[in-house]
Write a protein that holds these residues in place. Structure first.
Motif, PDB file in Angstrom:
ATOM      1  N   UNK A  37       0.958  -1.301  -0.129  1.00  0.00           N
ATOM      2  CA  UNK A  37       0.024  -0.102   0.029  1.00  0.00           C
ATOM      3  C   UNK A  37       0.850   1.396   0.052  1.00  0.00           C
ATOM      4  N   UNK A  38       1.963   1.201   0.688  1.00  0.00           N
ATOM      5  CA  UNK A  38       2.796   2.261   0.881  1.00  0.00           C
ATOM      6  C   UNK A  38       3.531   2.515  -0.459  1.00  0.00           C
ATOM      7  N   UNK A  40       2.380   1.603  -3.413  1.00  0.00           N
ATOM      8  CA  UNK A  40       1.432   1.996  -4.580  1.00  0.00           C
ATOM      9  C   UNK A  40       1.218   3.553  -4.212  1.00  0.00           C
ATOM     10  N   UNK A  41       1.441   4.091  -2.999  1.00  0.00           N
ATOM     11  CA  UNK A  41       1.098   5.546  -2.948  1.00  0.00           C
ATOM     12  C   UNK A  41       2.226   6.405  -3.361  1.00  0.00           C
ATOM     13  N   UNK A  42       3.356   5.583  -3.387  1.00  0.00           N
ATOM     14  CA  UNK A  42       4.654   6.419  -4.012  1.00  0.00           C
ATOM     15  C   UNK A  42       4.639   6.547  -5.526  1.00  0.00           C
ATOM     16  N   UNK A  43       3.565   5.625  -6.055  1.00  0.00           N
ATOM     17  CA  UNK A  43       3.232   5.798  -7.919  1.00  0.00           C
ATOM     18  C   UNK A  43       2.652   6.774  -8.187  1.00  0.00           C
ATOM     19  N   UNK A  44       3.011   8.169  -7.901  1.00  0.00           N
ATOM     20  CA  UNK A  44       2.464   9.261  -8.317  1.00  0.00           C
ATOM     21  C   UNK A  44       2.857   9.663  -9.984  1.00  0.00           C
ATOM     22  N   UNK A  45       2.059  10.245 -10.484  1.00  0.00           N
ATOM     23  CA  UNK A  45       2.193  10.925 -11.894  1.00  0.00           C
ATOM     24  C   UNK A  45       2.263  12.423 -11.772  1.00  0.00           C
ATOM     25  N   UNK A  46       2.882  13.293 -12.579  1.00  0.00           N
ATOM     26  CA  UNK A  46       2.925  14.762 -12.742  1.00  0.00           C
ATOM     27  C   UNK A  46       3.035  15.113 -14.087  1.00  0.00           C
ATOM     28  N   UNK A  47       2.082  16.200 -14.426  1.00  0.00           N
ATOM     29  CA  UNK A  47       2.296  16.846 -15.902  1.00  0.00           C
ATOM     30  C   UNK A  47       2.220  18.318 -15.288  1.00  0.00           C
ATOM     31  N   UNK A  48       3.346  18.968 -15.984  1.00  0.00           N
ATOM     32  CA  UNK A  48       3.516  20.337 -15.874  1.00  0.00           C
ATOM     33  C   UNK A  48       2.227  21.258 -16.264  1.00  0.00           C
ATOM     34  N   UNK A  49       1.804  22.136 -15.580  1.00  0.00           N
ATOM     35  CA  UNK A  49       0.889  23.232 -16.048  1.00  0.00           C
ATOM     36  C   UNK A  49       1.404  24.252 -16.361  1.00  0.00           C
ATOM     37  N   UNK A  50       0.765  25.221 -17.259  1.00  0.00           N
ATOM     38  CA  UNK A  50       1.343  26.368 -17.663  1.00  0.00           C
ATOM     39  C   UNK A  50       1.134  27.578 -16.626  1.00  0.00           C
ATOM     40  N   UNK A  51       2.214  28.480 -16.353  1.00  0.00           N
ATOM     41  CA  UNK A  51       1.957  29.423 -15.397  1.00  0.00           C
ATOM     42  C   UNK A  51       2.118  30.696 -15.941  1.00  0.00           C
ATOM     43  N   UNK A  52       1.852  31.621 -15.195  1.00  0.00           N
ATOM     44  CA  UNK A  52       2.281  33.295 -15.493  1.00  0.00           C
ATOM     45  C   UNK A  52       3.663  33.272 -16.061  1.00  0.00           C
ATOM     46  N   UNK A  53       4.089  34.026 -16.718  1.00  0.00           N
ATOM     47  CA  UNK A  53       5.420  34.316 -17.136  1.00  0.00           C
ATOM     48  C   UNK A  53       5.987  33.203 -17.928  1.00  0.00           C
ATOM     49  N   UNK A 212       5.654  10.412  -1.768  1.00  0.00           N
ATOM     50  CA  UNK A 212       4.130  10.746  -1.896  1.00  0.00           C
ATOM     51  C   UNK A 212       3.636  12.219  -1.511  1.00  0.00           C
ATOM     52  N   UNK A 213       4.897  13.107  -1.564  1.00  0.00           N
ATOM     53  CA  UNK A 213       4.649  14.302  -1.353  1.00  0.00           C
ATOM     54  C   UNK A 213       4.411  14.972  -2.501  1.00  0.00           C
ATOM     55  N   UNK A 214       3.276  15.931  -2.459  1.00  0.00           N
ATOM     56  CA  UNK A 214       2.745  16.772  -3.660  1.00  0.00           C
ATOM     57  C   UNK A 214       4.165  17.670  -4.107  1.00  0.00           C
ATOM     58  N   UNK A 215       4.949  18.050  -3.519  1.00  0.00           N
ATOM     59  CA  UNK A 215       6.009  18.623  -3.787  1.00  0.00           C
ATOM     60  C   UNK A 215       7.296  17.886  -4.357  1.00  0.00           C
ATOM     61  N   UNK A 216       7.083  16.641  -4.297  1.00  0.00           N
ATOM     62  CA  UNK A 216       8.147  15.647  -4.778  1.00  0.00           C
ATOM     63  C   UNK A 216       8.682  16.060  -6.322  1.00  0.00           C
ATOM     64  N   UNK A 217       7.566  16.165  -6.991  1.00  0.00           N
ATOM     65  CA  UNK A 217       7.912  16.791  -8.511  1.00  0.00           C
ATOM     66  C   UNK A 217       7.782  18.222  -8.334  1.00  0.00           C
ATOM     67  N   UNK A 218       8.992  18.889  -8.916  1.00  0.00           N
ATOM     68  CA  UNK A 218       8.931  20.494  -8.719  1.00  0.00           C
ATOM     69  C   UNK A 218       8.270  21.133 -10.054  1.00  0.00           C
ATOM     70  N   UNK A 219       7.976  22.317  -9.698  1.00  0.00           N
ATOM     71  CA  UNK A 219       7.092  23.011 -10.782  1.00  0.00           C
ATOM     72  C   UNK A 219       8.055  24.257 -11.207  1.00  0.00           C
TER      73      UNK A 219
END
Length: 268
Positions: A37-38, A40-53, A212-219
């Protein structure tokens, strides 16, 4: 005699402990014991979103390139020659700045809201609007100023350009030469701007929960600061000369203590 022998053994064990790796240095401690279970929670995906500037390059293609020429304006340079203006085409692609309202000004279509969209979402939106004029148009989008800044206790602090728009905190630290031995691995700060507001997060890379952190992938435009550990903070209170004197004195004192203990143990 027994007391002296116990002292020698205790000193030997202390020296072994001093040479071992501290618990706050190793990464991902306990990951071998993680449950399904732990993991499985580590297997997160990330797609960059467009930001200002953000700076975007957007190209439109079709079977007949001439029909999409209005959507692909070249970058021009202008030079003044007496009473005439000479216009020269530039090989650079036209770039589009996402303004403070989150919009880009695209040829023919006008203002398009891009902030908060992924590249795929913006691509689909543009293709839908362009197909009113060109049926088989395809759109390609790239973010060309995707970067993060790494400061503090790393080998090579500075700004890091990201070519593939997908960067984890581990990739970022590896790209700048990893953390120094004086880094606090339990309290890495990530500063992020989201909708004009600053967000702050603390990461502990000695624990597998970091995956599992939402900040694991940087923006894009994230700032990562690695603060010094307590030992570095204590040492920074002294000058270089003082640190050298303290180190020499401690080494001499330790050597005298070891030699004295061994001699007493032998003679008794």
């Amino acid at each position: 005699m027994k007391l002296k022998l116990v002292s020698v053994v205790a000193l030997f064990m202390w020296l072994l402990n001093a040479c071992s790796v501290p618990k706050d240095v190793a990464y991902f401690q306990g990951i071998d014991n993680a449950t399904v279970e732990q993991i499985e929670r580590m297997n997160q995906t990330y797609t960059a979103k467009i930001c200002r500037d953000d700076m975007l390059t957007i190209t439109v293609t079709a079977w007949y390139p001439t029909v999409v020429t209005p959507f692909n304006p070249p970058a021009f340079s202008y030079a003044q020659e007496t009473d005439q203006v000479r216009t020269a085409s530039n090989t650079q692609l036209q770039t589009y700045l996402v303004d403070t309202d989150g919009n880009i000004n695209f040829p023919v279509l006008g203002k398009i809201h891009a902030e908060g969209l992924t590249k795929q979402q913006l691509r689909d939106l543009l293709q839908e609007k362009i197909r009113v004029y060109v049926a088989d148009a395809l759109v390609n989008i790239q973010i060309i100023n995707y970067k993060v800044t790494i400061l503090g206790e790393v080998a090579r602090p500075g700004r890091l350009t990201v070519p593939n728009e997908r960067l984890s905190i581990l990739d970022a630290l590896g790209s700048v030469g990893d953390l120094s031995i004086n880094a606090n691995r339990k309290n890495i700060l990530v500063v992020r701007e989201n909708n004009g507001k600053k967000e702050f997060a603390r990461l502990d890379i000695t624990q597998p929960d970091i995956f599992t952190s939402p900040y694991f992938y940087l923006q894009q435009n994230d700032l990562v600061y690695v603060e010094p550990n307590n030992a570095k903070k204590r040492n920074s209170r002294y000058s270089a000369a003082q640190q050298y004197s303290v180190t020499v004195f401690s080494s001499v004192l330790s050597a005298i203590s070891v030699i004295t203990t061994v001699i007493l143990a032998i003679t008794k």
